[in-house]
Write an enzyme that holds these catalytic residues in place. Structure first.
Site, short mmCIF file in Angstrom:
data_model
loop_
_atom_site.label_atom_id
_atom_site.label_comp_id
_atom_site.label_asym_id
_atom_site.label_seq_id
_atom_site.Cartn_x
_atom_site.Cartn_y
_atom_site.Cartn_z
N CYS A 1 0.82 -1.21 0.00
CA CYS A 1 0.00 0.00 0.00
C CYS A 1 0.86 1.27 0.00
O CYS A 1 1.54 1.55 -0.98
CB CYS A 1 -0.95 -0.05 1.19
N HIS B 1 -3.56 -4.96 1.02
CA HIS B 1 -3.05 -4.73 2.36
C HIS B 1 -3.53 -5.78 3.34
O HIS B 1 -4.18 -6.75 2.98
CB HIS B 1 -3.45 -3.33 2.84
#
Ligand SMILES: [Zn+2]
Lengths: 458, 250
Positions: B93, B194
């Site tokens: 991310c 994530h």
């Protein structure tokens, strides 16, 4: 005149919708009338709120707003007729429904969703707002904390200058909202003995709002809440107007603390455990005080208070008890785990994880919870809900042996299995996410164990 | 056997359960009697040449990423040396964005990147949020699907020679258009997926572990298989979510 007549027609229609919704068993009617009214007349919320002779107060926070609002209602409800969105229906539609459902009230007392706070405050023009905390929560839905804080700041700037702002001084981001404002009343904990040794893993807002340096904590109480100070620029927790001192946490039975106010100090006996409920009680006490409650009323009201819906609620099932603790984000879940483990480590528990919009579709947050202390003491764990496997994984990697886990996705069956494993006279901790909590409550209501939530909300 | 892991800025970049990825690597190493030596790399800590077998960098909120970006960009040479020296890496991310050339926000302001991956990121109007399913091929014996969740405003554009981490089956991916997700440079991976990326994609966790050991052993060793029953079911459920409600580019 014409507008008033129209509004009353619309109000009647919307009330009727609520009654139909309840009669047909479609739900509690806690949001439908409001949704309908908002559709017909978006200004109705303001017009309805305007009729309250003592105005409205609004409570928002990531965690504890339902409990805080219910505590404030307990304090104020003996003397005033309140309209209160008690079932946790905390969006525009829920507040509108509450206003529709109760005529002749004196004061509106509303818990509101963090994201809905700006619109609700703009429409109902509250005379007091209480902002209690900001934790990371459902980032897929709410976005980042800084963004929410900025929206809150803009909302406060547009409030009536005579309105009171009640802020949690222990939360750096929230405390910062009081800068340059008049009529701010700040609450916080003042008891280093109740502090944790260090911040939890996933603490938020631990960097100075002014310069980005990590805060030094004189005392860290819960998540990033505490007595903070920036070693670089001096930004620090502002002085407390209302404080909790000499806090004793009494296992799962409750807590006791010294409530310190400008009018004097009194001992508060709370039937709810955990430091987070001390925060809720402080927020409620401070809000009630700016709304005119006396210290006697505050102490008595908090003493009478029992759990809000699904938040440390005990449900009797024959000779066993289910102890329901809503969990919905890392900070809240950390406190629930800490309270359970400190209160006498449980050997059995049910955890329920759903991934509907109201739970957060992104379930990654369970990996930010410090479940390890719970995993250490459990002999048996039942995981349930639509993402039961994900929870099982979380506990597997927390070190709980697979043979100690039962994966039962169906909520009703999981509840049965948990009760089966509970010895007679025992207590079964149940930690569900929001929609799982509602579903489990419905199951309990169908079995005649609790009243349906719209009845308990009436 | 031993794996030395360097976790970059865990105090700042720890959103979306980066800790979960670490817990999975640590346990899966322990179950095979591989020593998992976890080290934090914070502000000002130097990355000593040859110290780490695996580097990890996670995601943060905008504010935290801005705090970290200058320090990270200053590590360009030492990161380059670590990767060229054979260390494996996983960047998730925000960490993935910051290992590219730059990140430009909505106001036009730029955060410098460390330039490990050949890509750049520009913040878009709408966040791309939802479940994702990828198809990845990391080697002849390392291919499969990856199920995860994405939540990013940044649109990442890969350079002409950059290799994506995977192909998007359902969800947005790097930019919601190209059909690609993440970036790969040898043993270094960057991705928007994530949080519990590794728990429900155990084959990727094992690939990373094995690649981490390759630096010392010369080649990635085979790892003893584990009982991944819960992992597979979680993967299945998450894949289903990506199909039923993952993001759609339009
Ligand atoms: Zn500072």
């Amino acid at each position: 005149m014409r507008a008033a007549v129209l509004l009353s027609v619309e109000v009647t229609l919307a009330r009727l919708a609520g009654r139909i919704s309840r009669l047909t068993g479609a739900g509690g009617g806690t949001t439908l009338p409001g949704k309908l009214l908002a559709r017909i007349n978006p200004d109705a919320l303001g017009s309805l709120a305007e009729r309250l002779p003592l105005g409205s107060a609004v409570i928002s926070a990531t965690n504890g707003k339902t409990t805080t609002a219910a505590m404030a209602a307990e304090i104020l409800g003996r003397r005033l007729r309140l309209v209160h969105n008690r079932a946790g229906a905390n969006l525009v539609s829920g507040v509108a429904s509450a206003l529709l459902g109760r005529r002749n009230a004196d004061l509106g007392l509303f818990e509101v969703d963090e994201a809905a706070f700006p619109e609700i405050a703009r429409r109902i023009r509250p005379r007091a707002v209480c902002l209690a905390n900001l934790f990371r929560d459902q980032l897929d839905r709410y976005g980042e904390l800084e963004l929410i804080a900025e929206r809150w700041r803009a909302t406060l700037a547009a409030l009536d200058p005579a309105a009171y702002t009640v802020l949690n001084a222990d939360d750096p981001l929230v405390a910062n909202l009081g800068r340059g404002r008049q009529r701010v009343v700040r609450f916080g904990l003042d008891d280093p003995g109740a502090a944790r040794e260090r911040l939890p893993h996933a603490a938020d807002s631990k960097y100075c709002v002014d310069c980005g340096t990590p805060y030094a904590y004189e005392a860290a109480y819960m998540g990033h809440l505490g007595d903070f100070r920036c070693p670089a620029c001096g930004n620090a927790r502002p002085p407390l107007d209302i404080a909790a001192r000499s806090i004793s946490l009494l296992d799962l039975e409750g807590s006791r603390f010294e409530l310190t106010t400008p009018d004097g100090s009194r001992t508060v006996e709370l039937a709810l455990p955990g430091l987070y409920n001390v925060y809720n009680a402080l927020a409620a006490a401070t809000l009630a005080r700016v709304l005119g409650a006396t210290l006697d009323e505050i102490v008595a009201g908090l003493g009478r208070f029992r759990a809000a819906f699904g938040r440390f609620e005990r449900i009797q099932v024959g000779d066993r008890t289910v102890l329901m603790l809503l969990v919905k984000n890392p900070a809240g879940a950390n406190e629930a785990v800490r309270t359970l483990v400190d209160g006498g480590p449980p050997s059995l528990a049910i955890l329920a994880l759903n991934d509907e919009i109201a739970d957060g579709r992104d379930v990654s947050w369970i990996w930010d919870v410090d479940f390890e202390p719970l995993a250490e003491c459990l002999d048996e764990l039942v995981v349930t809900g639509s993402r039961a496997d994900e929870l099982a994984l979380r506990f597997k990697y927390a070190g709980l042996d697979e043979t100690r886990m039962e994966i039962v996705p169906d909520l009703g069956r999981a509840l049965d299995r948990g009760l089966e494993l509970t010895p007679p006279g025992g207590e079964l901790p149940l930690l569900p996410t929001y929609t799982a909590m509602l579903a489990l409550h419905r199951i309990a209501a169908d079995r005649g164990l609790v009243r349906p939530y719209w009845e308990s909300a009436a | 056997m031993k794996v030395v892991v360097g976790h970059l800025y865990p105090d700042y970049l720890n959103i979306y359960a980066d800790r979960g990825n670490m817990a999975v690597l640590a346990r899966r190493a322990a179950w095979r009697n591989i020593e998992f030596d976890y080290r934090v790399v914070g502000f000002g800590d130097s990355l000593r040449p040859g110290e780490h077998d695996l580097l990890y960098i996670g995601g943060g909120q905008d504010r935290e990423q801005a705090l970290v970006a200058p320090d990270l960009a200053g590590r360009r040479a030492e990161l380059e040396e670590a990767i060229e020296g054979g260390a494996a890496a996983l960047a998730v991310c925000g960490g993935y964005q910051l290992l590219g050339q730059f990140y430009r926000d909505r106001s036009g302001a730029e955060l410098p990147g460390a330039g490990i991956f050949d890509h750049y990121t520009v913040a878009g109007e709408r966040r791309m949020i939802g479940d994702v399913l990828l198809e990845c091929e990391l080697g002849p014996d390392a291919r499969g699907t990856i199920a995860g969740f994405e939540n990013h405003a940044g649109r990442t554009t890969l350079g002409s020679n950059a290799v994506p981490f995977g192909r998007v089956v359902a969800g947005f991916g790097n930019d919601g258009e190209s059909g690609f997700e993440g970036c790969r440079r040898g043993r270094a991976l960057g991705t928007y997926l994530h949080g519990p990326l590794l728990p429900r994609n155990p084959w990727l966790a094992d690939w990373l572990l094995s690649q981490s050991m390759a630096r010392r052993l010369g080649e990635p060793p085979p790892l003893a298989p584990l009982r991944d029953e819960i992992e597979s079911r979680a993967h299945e459920v998450a894949s289903g979510r990506a199909f039923s409600r993952g993001g759609r580019a339009n």
